[in-house]
Write a protein that holds these residues in place. Structure first.
Motif, short mmCIF file in Angstrom:
data_model
loop_
_atom_site.label_atom_id
_atom_site.label_comp_id
_atom_site.label_asym_id
_atom_site.label_seq_id
_atom_site.Cartn_x
_atom_site.Cartn_y
_atom_site.Cartn_z
N CYS A 148 56.05 64.06 37.31
CA CYS A 148 56.22 64.68 38.64
C CYS A 148 55.63 66.09 38.64
N PRO A 149 54.70 66.37 39.58
CA PRO A 149 54.11 67.71 39.60
C PRO A 149 55.10 68.81 40.00
N GLU A 150 56.22 68.40 40.61
CA GLU A 150 57.20 69.41 41.06
C GLU A 150 58.14 69.81 39.92
N CYS A 151 58.69 68.78 39.19
CA CYS A 151 59.74 69.11 38.22
C CYS A 151 59.48 68.54 36.83
N GLY A 152 58.36 67.82 36.68
CA GLY A 152 58.06 67.25 35.35
C GLY A 152 58.85 66.00 35.03
N GLY A 153 59.59 65.48 36.03
CA GLY A 153 60.42 64.29 35.79
C GLY A 153 59.62 63.00 35.70
N GLU A 154 60.29 61.94 35.28
CA GLU A 154 59.72 60.59 35.17
C GLU A 154 59.40 60.05 36.56
N LEU A 155 58.27 59.30 36.69
CA LEU A 155 57.92 58.74 38.00
C LEU A 155 58.29 57.26 38.09
N SER A 156 58.60 56.82 39.30
CA SER A 156 58.95 55.40 39.54
C SER A 156 57.70 54.54 39.47
N ASP A 157 57.87 53.21 39.64
CA ASP A 157 56.71 52.34 39.84
C ASP A 157 56.10 52.65 41.21
N VAL A 158 54.85 52.26 41.39
CA VAL A 158 54.16 52.54 42.66
C VAL A 158 54.43 51.39 43.64
N TRP A 159 54.66 51.72 44.90
CA TRP A 159 54.75 50.67 45.92
C TRP A 159 53.96 51.09 47.15
N TYR A 160 53.68 50.09 48.01
CA TYR A 160 52.88 50.40 49.20
C TYR A 160 53.78 50.73 50.39
N PHE A 161 53.38 51.77 51.11
CA PHE A 161 54.18 52.34 52.18
C PHE A 161 53.37 52.26 53.47
N ASN A 162 53.96 51.70 54.54
CA ASN A 162 53.24 51.59 55.81
C ASN A 162 53.26 52.94 56.55
N LEU A 163 52.07 53.35 57.02
CA LEU A 163 51.94 54.69 57.60
C LEU A 163 52.33 54.77 59.08
N MET A 164 52.69 53.64 59.68
CA MET A 164 53.00 53.71 61.11
C MET A 164 54.44 54.18 61.34
N PHE A 165 54.63 55.00 62.36
CA PHE A 165 55.98 55.41 62.77
C PHE A 165 56.60 54.28 63.58
N GLU A 166 57.78 53.87 63.17
CA GLU A 166 58.46 52.77 63.87
C GLU A 166 59.34 53.30 64.98
N THR A 167 59.51 52.50 66.02
CA THR A 167 60.47 52.88 67.05
C THR A 167 61.04 51.60 67.68
N LYS A 168 62.09 51.78 68.47
CA LYS A 168 62.68 50.62 69.15
C LYS A 168 62.39 50.77 70.64
N ILE A 169 62.03 49.64 71.27
CA ILE A 169 61.75 49.70 72.70
C ILE A 169 62.96 49.14 73.46
N GLY A 170 63.49 49.89 74.40
CA GLY A 170 64.62 49.41 75.21
C GLY A 170 65.97 49.71 74.59
N PRO A 171 67.06 49.58 75.41
CA PRO A 171 68.39 50.02 74.97
C PRO A 171 69.05 49.12 73.94
N TYR A 172 68.58 47.88 73.80
CA TYR A 172 69.22 46.99 72.82
C TYR A 172 68.54 47.03 71.47
N GLY A 173 67.43 47.74 71.42
CA GLY A 173 66.74 47.88 70.14
C GLY A 173 66.23 46.57 69.59
#
Ligand SMILES: Nc1ncnc2c1ncn2[C@@H]1O[C@H](COP(=O)(O)OP(=O)(O)OP(=O)(O)O)[C@@H](O)[C@H]1O
Length: 567
Positions: free
Chosen positions: A128-153
């Motif tokens: 870790c560049p911040e604290c020198g700690g151990e890093l986790s395995d790598v996973w893929y992260f979706n870059l889109m911001f999610e939201t709910k449409i309407g009051p019932y979600g």
């Protein structure tokens, strides 16, 4: 001494161009506010792009930022708009795994799988560049911001990660608007949102930013641009894939040569590369700071089979991608057609009708009736729905074996009536292909300021292209006394009414005021001095040369228009 980047950041904040958002709450990374001067320049950039698109006859469109999930399932963004992420097991900080590996090992990680990146992190003991700690395995992260449409979600939505999809989903209406005639272009200028893992480099990697994208729909069989002659001699600075792989550096050649030598796929693509270059020049980016870099295959977005990035040079950040020109093929329209069931094809009329031979196959009902009973009608309809290829196959099998099994019934050759008919066809339906020039606005904004910044011994100023200045003219009484003040104020109103972005300023000595307006790029200061009450003349001072000329007040608007806008 502070470097250019720091000087510019300070100037941008202090003089009202741009700064990190939500300042009073400590700020949130990846968001920027445009202040009064910045917002004006940003609009001017957008306007130059809009006008360039309009000169090509493209239509402007405006569609929602919030978009239902289905659209992005179809477009591939739900599955493929991802970046590799890694977390520190000690402090919890998260990083772009590919950036971390690139920085630690100095290698190119484009296109690497999550497993591959994890292996490199383990093998080279990257911490870790911040604290020198151990890093986790790598996973893929979706870059889109999610939201709910309407009051019932119950309906999931996303903030759009690109403006383009709003155009694709409207294709049927747009095609009708274009009267079913290819090629045509549609553009949209608006916000796009990406939950970037590590926003950095000031305003170059934002989580909310503005794009100006044009989707140009064309017939893939017609890739000669009708107006290529107008642009063929423009010299382009190219950095093709081959030159990147072999470290051969950039090459310069005319658009025509680039097509002839096969660097650019056709004149259609080359035409729009020239258009993008000319827009950037029109904004005021120097020619020496513009190059076209062809994306390596592993860099390309999931929808593209060839992309040229237009990069602008930054003293601090090197070459920065500011515009992408992507060949999206029929990817998006085909996907939306499949997902929505809508017909997104265009009917292409042939110049002359074509005669084609077509197989017509049906069941001989008299013969098969007793055998198939109630199923005869259904099977006959099924055969009618088959395309030419499937029918040819049926006939081939019957010729070879004398029989075929359909839906569990064994049928003989004589059970069918097979005819070949000639048909006159006047056109065909095609899914158009798409070429997309996609401008970011925020990156060119920053790079315009950086490339315009001039640091001299006694002043630092923005040598902006004159028509891009956020304040076009400052009207200054030499001293804050009558009658100079009243005359100056009148001149200021006259210029405002004539359409200039003007200010009136009487504070501080005239020298300090000149420096103040130079700093924000104001190309001309108009000074009302002691001679003005006598003969009705004022001086116009040029920001770059600091030279002054005298003109009559009546001639001022015309003179300034000529100087600033070249009209
Ligand atoms: N996070 C961002 N912040 C500011 N502008 C952006 C950002 N992402 C993309 N853009 C702008 O939008 C343009 C077109 O978007 P495109 O999808 O081609 O970018 P990209 O290739 O994903 O960018 P990058 O590789 O830098 O993430 C870019 O050339 C850039 O000017």
């Amino acid at each position: 001494m502070a470097d250019k980047y720091e000087i510019l950041q300070d100037l941008m904040r202090r003089r009202g161009f741009a700064w990190g958002s939500f300042e009073i709450y400590g700020g949130t990374r990846g968001f920027y506010d445009y202040g009064p001067l910045g917002a004006t320049i940003k609009r001017k950039i957008e306007q130059k792009i809009r006008e360039a698109f309009q000169r090509e006859g493209f239509f402007e469109l405006e569609t929602p930022d919030i978009t239902p999930e289905k659209v992005f399932i179809a477009s591939g963004h739900v599955d493929k708009f991802v970046d590799p992420l890694v977390e520190c097991r000690k402090c919890g900080a998260r990083f772009r795994a590919d950036h971390l590996v690139e920085e630690a090992l100095g290698i190119d990680t484009e296109g690497m799988s999550a497993d591959h990146l994890t292996r490199l992190i383990r093998e080279h003991d990257i911490k870790c560049p911040e604290c020198g700690g151990e890093l986790s395995d790598v996973w893929y992260f979706n870059l889109m911001f999610e939201t709910k449409i309407g009051p019932y979600g119950d309906q999931k939505g996303y903030l759009r990660p690109e403006t383009a999809q709003g155009i694709f989903v409207n294709f049927r209406r747009l095609n009708a608007f274009a009267r079913n005639k290819l090629p045509f272009g549609v553009f949209q200028i608006g916000k796009a949102y990406r939950n970037e893992i590590s926003p950095r480099q000031g305003m170059l990697r934002l989580r909310e930013f503005t794009q100006a994208e044009a989707e140009i729909f064309f017939n893939p069989k017609e890739t000669e641009h009708p107006h290529f002659d107008e642009v063929k001699d423009e010299v382009l600075r190219l950095y093709p894939i081959e030159n990147q792989l072999k470290n051969l550096g950039e090459i310069e050649m005319t658009a025509e040569e680039a097509v002839k030598k096969g660097y650019i796929m056709n004149t259609f693509f080359a035409y729009y590369m020239v258009m993008v270059k000319r827009v950037l020049l029109d904004i005021g980016i120097p020619e020496s700071a513009i190059r076209f870099r062809q994306q390596l295959p592993e860099e390309r977005a999931h929808y593209s089979s060839d992309t040229w990035d237009v990069e602008i040079h930054s003293e601090r950040f090197g070459w920065v991608e500011c515009v992408g020109i992507a060949y999206r093929g029929d990817y998006d329209l085909s996907k939306h057609m499949k997902m929505s069931g809508a017909d997104l094809t265009v009917l292409i009329h042939y110049d002359e009708p074509k005669i084609v031979k077509r197989l017509v196959v049906s069941l001989n009902m008299k013969r098969v009736g007793p055998k198939l009973k109630g199923d005869a009608k259904r099977i006959n309809e099924l055969i009618q729905s088959w395309d030419e290829e499937k029918l040819r196959n049926l006939v081939d099998v019957l010729e070879r074996d004398g029989r075929i099994t359909i839906e569990g019934y064994e049928l003989e050759k004589d059970d069918f009536i097979i005819k070949e008919v000639e048909e006159k066809i006047t056109g065909e339906k095609i899914v158009p292909h798409v070429l997309e020039p996609s401008f970011g606005i925020d990156r060119p904004f920053y790079l315009l300021l950086e490339n315009s910044l001039v640091i001299e011994d006694d002043r630092t100023y923005l040598r902006l292209k004159k028509d891009m200045a956020p304040i076009e003219v400052a009207v200054l009484p030499l001293v804050a006394k009558e009658p100079l003040k009243s005359i100056a104020y009148e001149v200021f109103r006259k210029l405002q009414k004539a359409g200039f972005i003007a200010v009136y300023d009487e504070k501080d000595t005239i020298g300090r005021r000149y420096i103040r307006y130079d700093e924000i790029g104001t190309p001309y200061c108009v000074t009302i001095d002691n001679q003005t009450p006598e003969d009705g003349t004022v001086t116009i001072r040029d920001r770059d040369t600091r030279e002054q000329v005298r003109v009559k007040i009546e001639e001022l608007p015309e003179k300034l228009r000529e100087l600033i806008f070249g009209e």
